[in-house]
Write a protein that holds these residues in place. Structure first.
Motif, PDB file in Angstrom:
ATOM      1  N   LEU A  88       0.772  -1.222  -0.040  1.00  0.00           N
ATOM      2  CA  LEU A  88      -0.006   0.069  -0.135  1.00  0.00           C
ATOM      3  C   LEU A  88       0.847   1.359   0.077  1.00  0.00           C
ATOM      4  O   LEU A  88       0.491   2.243  -0.623  1.00  0.00           O
ATOM      5  N   THR A  89       1.941   1.153   0.603  1.00  0.00           N
ATOM      6  CA  THR A  89       2.693   2.185   0.425  1.00  0.00           C
ATOM      7  C   THR A  89       3.606   2.685  -0.804  1.00  0.00           C
ATOM      8  O   THR A  89       3.366   3.726  -1.411  1.00  0.00           O
ATOM      9  N   LYS A  90       3.818   1.494  -1.484  1.00  0.00           N
ATOM     10  CA  LYS A  90       4.356   1.399  -2.900  1.00  0.00           C
ATOM     11  C   LYS A  90       3.151   2.192  -3.773  1.00  0.00           C
ATOM     12  O   LYS A  90       3.414   2.900  -4.788  1.00  0.00           O
ATOM     13  N   TYR A  91       2.093   1.710  -3.630  1.00  0.00           N
ATOM     14  CA  TYR A  91       0.770   2.085  -4.830  1.00  0.00           C
ATOM     15  C   TYR A  91      -0.069   3.145  -4.111  1.00  0.00           C
ATOM     16  O   TYR A  91      -1.246   3.467  -4.641  1.00  0.00           O
ATOM     17  N   GLU A  92       0.263   3.809  -2.939  1.00  0.00           N
ATOM     18  CA  GLU A  92      -0.528   4.987  -2.396  1.00  0.00           C
ATOM     19  C   GLU A  92      -1.154   5.917  -3.240  1.00  0.00           C
ATOM     20  O   GLU A  92      -2.038   6.247  -3.595  1.00  0.00           O
ATOM     21  N   GLU A  93      -0.133   6.491  -4.218  1.00  0.00           N
ATOM     22  CA  GLU A  93      -0.515   7.662  -4.845  1.00  0.00           C
ATOM     23  C   GLU A  93      -1.468   7.087  -6.082  1.00  0.00           C
ATOM     24  O   GLU A  93      -2.151   7.735  -6.578  1.00  0.00           O
ATOM     25  N   ALA A  94      -1.191   5.868  -6.410  1.00  0.00           N
ATOM     26  CA  ALA A  94      -2.245   5.158  -7.336  1.00  0.00           C
ATOM     27  C   ALA A  94      -3.637   4.958  -6.994  1.00  0.00           C
ATOM     28  O   ALA A  94      -4.520   4.272  -8.036  1.00  0.00           O
ATOM     29  N   GLY A  95      -3.806   5.056  -6.089  1.00  0.00           N
ATOM     30  CA  GLY A  95      -5.089   4.971  -5.237  1.00  0.00           C
ATOM     31  C   GLY A  95      -5.487   3.293  -4.806  1.00  0.00           C
ATOM     32  O   GLY A  95      -6.782   3.281  -4.600  1.00  0.00           O
ATOM     33  N   VAL A  96      -4.499   2.456  -4.669  1.00  0.00           N
ATOM     34  CA  VAL A  96      -5.169   1.159  -4.355  1.00  0.00           C
ATOM     35  C   VAL A  96      -5.169   1.295  -2.862  1.00  0.00           C
ATOM     36  O   VAL A  96      -4.632   1.865  -1.883  1.00  0.00           O
ATOM     37  N   VAL A  97      -6.199   0.259  -2.282  1.00  0.00           N
ATOM     38  CA  VAL A  97      -6.463  -0.048  -1.114  1.00  0.00           C
ATOM     39  C   VAL A  97      -6.481  -1.422  -0.966  1.00  0.00           C
ATOM     40  O   VAL A  97      -6.590  -2.169  -1.954  1.00  0.00           O
ATOM     41  N   GLY A  98      -6.512  -1.639   0.497  1.00  0.00           N
ATOM     42  CA  GLY A  98      -6.598  -3.087   0.759  1.00  0.00           C
ATOM     43  C   GLY A  98      -7.552  -3.337   1.768  1.00  0.00           C
ATOM     44  O   GLY A  98      -8.054  -2.569   2.637  1.00  0.00           O
ATOM     45  N   ASN A 106      -5.978 -19.142   5.659  1.00  0.00           N
ATOM     46  CA  ASN A 106      -5.833 -17.656   5.590  1.00  0.00           C
ATOM     47  C   ASN A 106      -4.909 -16.946   4.395  1.00  0.00           C
ATOM     48  O   ASN A 106      -4.081 -17.571   4.234  1.00  0.00           O
ATOM     49  N   TYR A 107      -5.162 -15.584   4.382  1.00  0.00           N
ATOM     50  CA  TYR A 107      -4.366 -14.906   3.611  1.00  0.00           C
ATOM     51  C   TYR A 107      -4.471 -15.426   1.980  1.00  0.00           C
ATOM     52  O   TYR A 107      -3.467 -15.147   1.147  1.00  0.00           O
ATOM     53  N   GLY A 108      -5.753 -15.994   1.456  1.00  0.00           N
ATOM     54  CA  GLY A 108      -5.655 -16.062   0.118  1.00  0.00           C
ATOM     55  C   GLY A 108      -6.280 -14.680  -0.404  1.00  0.00           C
ATOM     56  O   GLY A 108      -6.513 -13.824   0.465  1.00  0.00           O
ATOM     57  N   LYS A 109      -5.839 -14.431  -1.563  1.00  0.00           N
ATOM     58  CA  LYS A 109      -5.816 -13.017  -2.145  1.00  0.00           C
ATOM     59  C   LYS A 109      -6.719 -12.846  -3.206  1.00  0.00           C
ATOM     60  O   LYS A 109      -6.601 -13.604  -4.221  1.00  0.00           O
ATOM     61  N   PHE A 110      -7.426 -11.628  -3.556  1.00  0.00           N
ATOM     62  CA  PHE A 110      -8.004 -11.459  -4.662  1.00  0.00           C
ATOM     63  C   PHE A 110      -7.838 -10.113  -5.175  1.00  0.00           C
ATOM     64  O   PHE A 110      -7.645  -9.087  -4.517  1.00  0.00           O
ATOM     65  N   LEU A 111      -7.417  -9.750  -6.450  1.00  0.00           N
ATOM     66  CA  LEU A 111      -7.087  -8.444  -7.135  1.00  0.00           C
ATOM     67  C   LEU A 111      -8.613  -8.087  -7.960  1.00  0.00           C
ATOM     68  O   LEU A 111      -8.996  -8.848  -8.772  1.00  0.00           O
ATOM     69  N   ILE A 112      -9.008  -6.776  -7.574  1.00  0.00           N
ATOM     70  CA  ILE A 112     -10.098  -6.241  -8.161  1.00  0.00           C
ATOM     71  C   ILE A 112      -9.887  -4.941  -8.897  1.00  0.00           C
ATOM     72  O   ILE A 112      -9.128  -4.280  -8.196  1.00  0.00           O
ATOM     73  N   ASP A 113     -10.064  -4.999 -10.098  1.00  0.00           N
ATOM     74  CA  ASP A 113      -9.825  -3.837 -10.855  1.00  0.00           C
ATOM     75  C   ASP A 113     -10.742  -2.416 -10.568  1.00  0.00           C
ATOM     76  O   ASP A 113     -11.440  -2.790  -9.623  1.00  0.00           O
ATOM     77  N   ASP A 158       0.597  -3.673 -11.155  1.00  0.00           N
ATOM     78  CA  ASP A 158       0.984  -2.708 -12.302  1.00  0.00           C
ATOM     79  C   ASP A 158       0.044  -2.863 -13.441  1.00  0.00           C
ATOM     80  O   ASP A 158      -0.121  -1.576 -13.889  1.00  0.00           O
ATOM     81  N   GLU A 159      -0.225  -3.816 -13.922  1.00  0.00           N
ATOM     82  CA  GLU A 159      -1.276  -4.229 -14.794  1.00  0.00           C
ATOM     83  C   GLU A 159      -2.548  -3.616 -14.954  1.00  0.00           C
ATOM     84  O   GLU A 159      -2.889  -2.762 -15.561  1.00  0.00           O
ATOM     85  N   LEU A 160      -3.063  -3.515 -13.555  1.00  0.00           N
ATOM     86  CA  LEU A 160      -4.473  -3.129 -13.440  1.00  0.00           C
ATOM     87  C   LEU A 160      -4.361  -1.693 -13.415  1.00  0.00           C
ATOM     88  O   LEU A 160      -5.273  -0.894 -13.697  1.00  0.00           O
ATOM     89  N   ILE A 161      -3.331  -1.028 -12.841  1.00  0.00           N
ATOM     90  CA  ILE A 161      -3.235   0.312 -12.635  1.00  0.00           C
ATOM     91  C   ILE A 161      -2.987   0.929 -14.160  1.00  0.00           C
ATOM     92  O   ILE A 161      -3.753   1.939 -14.456  1.00  0.00           O
ATOM     93  N   GLU A 162      -2.235   0.456 -14.915  1.00  0.00           N
ATOM     94  CA  GLU A 162      -2.052   0.624 -16.527  1.00  0.00           C
ATOM     95  C   GLU A 162      -3.296   0.534 -17.032  1.00  0.00           C
ATOM     96  O   GLU A 162      -3.659   1.586 -17.998  1.00  0.00           O
ATOM     97  N   GLU A 163      -4.017  -0.401 -17.073  1.00  0.00           N
ATOM     98  CA  GLU A 163      -5.262  -0.612 -17.851  1.00  0.00           C
ATOM     99  C   GLU A 163      -6.302   0.450 -17.337  1.00  0.00           C
ATOM    100  O   GLU A 163      -6.769   1.096 -17.996  1.00  0.00           O
ATOM    101  N   ARG A 164      -6.284   0.646 -15.946  1.00  0.00           N
ATOM    102  CA  ARG A 164      -7.306   2.046 -15.424  1.00  0.00           C
ATOM    103  C   ARG A 164      -6.605   3.204 -16.221  1.00  0.00           C
ATOM    104  O   ARG A 164      -7.531   4.033 -16.573  1.00  0.00           O
TER     105      ARG A 164
END
Length: 148
Positions: free
Chosen positions: A9-19, A107-114, A137-143
């Protein structure tokens, strides 16, 4: 895994990624505390060392992710993404019925949502959060391409 979420989240904070985090007690009863005890456990026990979530990491109340009592969000996510493995694990460590091939395996299964709300990727619990960076990175680029 929790410190890795803060790093992501620190790495992608400016891109608006949330967890979003949803504690679950269905896997070997590893989240046994009351809902008001979960954050204390994270801060002092696991991972401990005064850990605190990043301001963009929203940790919700405990939910069931599998079985007949699975939260509707997890029913949607599991229906939207293929299973991560054919063997979901040892039945004696699972505290739900009915077992389904698309169940979250631990525990800690993960899903990425665009950015449109569509579940795009699913990862098992052993995938580390830094391994998600190329997918994020791919989802941010697509957005960003959609807004040009």
């Amino acid at each position: 895994m929790l410190p890795g979420m803060n790093a992501l989240l620190t790495k992608y904070e400016e891109a608006g990624v949330v967890g979003l985090g949803f504690p679950c007690n269905q896997f070997k009863k590893q989240e046994p505390g009351r809902p008001d005890e979960v954050m204390n456990c994270y801060e002092f026990v696991r991972p401990g060392e005064s850990w605190a979530p990043h301001n963009l990491y929203n940790i919700f109340g405990k939910v069931d992710v599998n079985g007949v009592s699975a939260h509707s969000l997890y029913k949607f996510l599991k229906a939207s993404c293929p299973a991560v493995t054919e063997n979901i694990g040892n039945r004696q460590l699972m505290y739900w019925d009915d077992i389904d091939a698309r169940d979250v395996t631990w525990n800690y299964g993960k899903f990425l949502i665009d950015s449109t709300g569509k579940p795009r990727y699913r990862f098992g619990p052993t995938v580390t959060l830094d391994q998600l960076y190329p997918y994020v990175d791919e989802l941010i680029e697509e957005r960003d391409d959609m807004t040009k």
